[in-house]
Design a protein around this motif. Structure first.
Motif: not given
Lengths: 247, 178
Positions: A2, A6-7, A10, B112, B114-116, B164, B168
């Motif tokens: 990723i 993208d991080w 978010a 996004h 899912r990342l959040q 993380l 994840f």
């Protein structure tokens, strides 16, 4: 894998969510926080709020630029100097205000003349003269909450018929207009008892002033809030707590 | 302008105006706005000349410049917030300008989300550090903001990455060494 962007996206969305829960701290709070003057829950609240406003953090942490740097041309520098001088010229009163002043002066002249006639007729008739009680006009100057440090006592105000409240704020931004609200703290929720728009800063002493009929401020604790107003945006600048003493 | 401090004020202007402008540009303001804000700084300084002590010239200007910048950013935030809440059309325009098509956008927004969700499973102290790091702040900025040492910043970031990866399977890249 990723991408870091993208991080970051978010994270930006989480920051946007956080901003719905946390207003940006005031300038006073930010300065006090970075100056180590806040403690306990207040410091924790400001710290958490700041994590949702990294751009405010950058303003406080960015080191000053090189003293020898020159980014402007001579003509730009001269133009900006002229602009500053224009901003420092006293603003003429708007037409509507000039009319109001003229009407007020005329009314004052009529009242003065009437009083003079009444007093003259009384003194010539040798009748008893009832002493009239002059209204108490008092001026109070405020410094924002927190300036004197934690635990300071709110300013105490003695009863006045016409109370002129002048507030100082080193933190207030430049706005075309200002608003002052006076909030009575003796009820839950606190209630706004006076709200005055179109306040202007007095260039002579740097204060914002409001005159209030003392009857509207019975004994108790109050908070005076100074707001800057630009278009539809109203920004709180400083708060001042005071205690109105009993008559 | 015709006060007793005019000569001193003009001297301050000549010596420091460029530096104040540069400060605002470094804060991220466009050049023209930086000049406007620098003017505001000097207007404020002029109005407080009677209280001004000459021995701390730059320090006084620097503090005033930071205040003006904070005020400006806070005001803009309020304006933007108001605009965001009333203008649906603006949001549509912003989406059109981005480039990706609807499917790609949907895929991105799912990613996004899912990342959040993964970030929100971290403890608050790890979230705070990660939030500031991903917002582009330096270790020193984070250190000053959270009141912890630089080593503690790095340790928390490493810890956040480990968590993380557990949650994840991936974590944002970083370069902090032990």
């Amino acid at each position: 894998m990723i991408d870091k962007s993208d991080w970051e996206a978010a994270n930006a969305a989480l920051i946007a969510e956080g901003r719905k829960r946390f207003d940006p701290p005031t300038v006073e709070e930010i300065e006090d926080y970075f100056g180590g003057k806040l403690e306990g829950d207040h410091a924790a609240h400001v710290r958490e709020a700041l994590t949702y406003y990294p751009e405010l953090i950058r303003v406080m942490t960015l080191p000053p630029p090189d003293p020898n740097v020159r980014v402007l041309s001579d003509s730009e520098r001269e133009r900006d100097w002229a602009a500053i001088r224009r901003k420092l010229e006293p603003e003429p009163l708007p037409f509507i205000t000039r009319r109001k002043v003229a009407i007020a002066l005329a009314a004052a002249a009529v009242v003065g003349l009437t009083l003079a006639v009444v007093m003259t007729s009384r003194s010539t008739s040798n009748g008893p003269i009832t002493p009239t009680k002059a209204p108490i006009v008092a001026t109070w100057k405020f410094r924002p909450d927190g300036i004197a440090g934690a635990g300071q006592r709110p300013l105490q105000i003695h009863p006045c018929d016409r109370c002129i409240l002048k507030v100082l704020s080193a933190y207030a931004g430049d706005f075309p207009r200002y608003r002052i609200d006076i909030v009575y703290l003796g009820v839950n929720p606190p209630r706004t008892v006076v709200s005055r728009m179109d306040i202007h800063r007095d260039l002579a002493d740097g204060t914002w002033a409001i005159e209030v009929d003392g009857k509207r401020l019975p004994q108790g604790f109050y908070r005076l809030d100074l707001y800057g107003v630009r278009g539809d945006v109203t920004e709180k600048q400083s708060a001042y707590t005071f205690e109105m003493l009993g008559r | 302008m015709s006060g007793p401090h005019d000569t001193r004020f003009e001297d301050l202007y000549r010596r420091y105006y460029d530096r104040v402008c540069t400060f605002f540009i470094a804060f991220g303001f466009p050049r023209e706005q930086a000049r406007d804000l620098a003017q505001d700084v000097f207007v404020r300084v002029y109005r407080s000349m009677p209280d001004y002590r000459a021995e701390a010239e730059w320090s006084y200007l620097e503090t005033t410049a930071r205040r003006v910048a904070l005020n400006e950013i806070r005001t803009k935030k309020a304006t933007k917030h108001n605009a965001d809440t009333i203008s649906v059309d603006d949001q549509a325009v912003q989406l059109e300008d981005r480039g990706p098509g609807p499917e790609e956008l949907a895929g991105q927004s799912e990613l996004h989300r899912r990342l959040q969700s993964a970030i929100l499973q971290l403890s608050p102290r790890l979230q705070d550090v990660l939030r500031l790091y991903l917002a582009g702040l330096s270790y020193q900025d984070i250190e000053m903001t959270l009141g912890i040492s630089e080593d503690a910043v790095k340790t928390r970031l490493r810890e956040a990455r480990v968590r993380l990866r557990d949650i994840f399977g991936e974590a944002p890249e970083g370069n902090e060494s032990p």
